[in-house]
Motif scaffolding. Sequence first.
Motif, PDB file in Angstrom:
ATOM      1  N   ALA A 196       9.441  -0.890  -7.267  1.00  0.00           N
ATOM      2  CA  ALA A 196       9.651  -1.936  -6.258  1.00  0.00           C
ATOM      3  C   ALA A 196       8.538  -1.926  -5.217  1.00  0.00           C
ATOM      4  O   ALA A 196       8.067  -2.990  -4.790  1.00  0.00           O
ATOM      5  CB  ALA A 196      11.007  -1.741  -5.584  1.00  0.00           C
ATOM      6  N   ILE A 197       8.090  -0.737  -4.827  1.00  0.00           N
ATOM      7  CA  ILE A 197       7.008  -0.649  -3.849  1.00  0.00           C
ATOM      8  C   ILE A 197       5.712  -1.206  -4.428  1.00  0.00           C
ATOM      9  O   ILE A 197       4.983  -1.948  -3.760  1.00  0.00           O
ATOM     10  CB  ILE A 197       6.829   0.810  -3.381  1.00  0.00           C
TER      11      ILE A 197
ATOM     12  N   TRP B 240       5.362  -3.414  -6.898  1.00  0.00           N
ATOM     13  CA  TRP B 240       5.469  -4.864  -7.047  1.00  0.00           C
ATOM     14  C   TRP B 240       5.375  -5.581  -5.700  1.00  0.00           C
ATOM     15  O   TRP B 240       4.783  -6.659  -5.601  1.00  0.00           O
ATOM     16  CB  TRP B 240       6.757  -5.255  -7.765  1.00  0.00           C
ATOM     17  N   SER B 241       5.939  -4.992  -4.655  1.00  0.00           N
ATOM     18  CA  SER B 241       5.840  -5.598  -3.326  1.00  0.00           C
ATOM     19  C   SER B 241       4.397  -5.602  -2.830  1.00  0.00           C
ATOM     20  O   SER B 241       3.924  -6.596  -2.269  1.00  0.00           O
ATOM     21  CB  SER B 241       6.714  -4.834  -2.330  1.00  0.00           C
TER      22      SER B 241
ATOM     23  N   GLY C  62       2.512  -8.222  -4.715  1.00  0.00           N
ATOM     24  CA  GLY C  62       2.855  -9.557  -4.215  1.00  0.00           C
ATOM     25  C   GLY C  62       2.162  -9.877  -2.898  1.00  0.00           C
ATOM     26  O   GLY C  62       1.659 -10.982  -2.706  1.00  0.00           O
ATOM     27  N   LEU C  63       2.123  -8.897  -1.997  1.00  0.00           N
ATOM     28  CA  LEU C  63       1.426  -9.114  -0.719  1.00  0.00           C
ATOM     29  C   LEU C  63      -0.073  -9.291  -0.928  1.00  0.00           C
ATOM     30  O   LEU C  63      -0.709 -10.124  -0.264  1.00  0.00           O
ATOM     31  CB  LEU C  63       1.694  -7.949   0.231  1.00  0.00           C
TER      32      LEU C  63
END
Length: 78
Positions: free
Chosen positions: A38-39, A41-42, A45-46
């Motif tokens: 999750a980290i 992918w975040s 995305g940013l």
Amino acid sequence: MALAWPRNWPYLNPMVQPISTQHRMIAATGPQGRVASAIVWSAAGLGALAVFGAAALWFHYGTAVFFEMIAAGISACF
């Protein structure tokens, strides 16, 4: 030279234990893998959002104005 004297075996016996089973290791790393994913992918995305924002500014204002805005932003930070 010996690792330990014969009277020190009670000290060494707890250190000589078998490695935990494969099942136990998989169960311990499952939630950590999801959090790490999750980290990542975040962050991706940013990063993509920053690249698309820069491209939008580039197309809207042109190259000269875009570079001037970047230079003004950097100089304002320092």
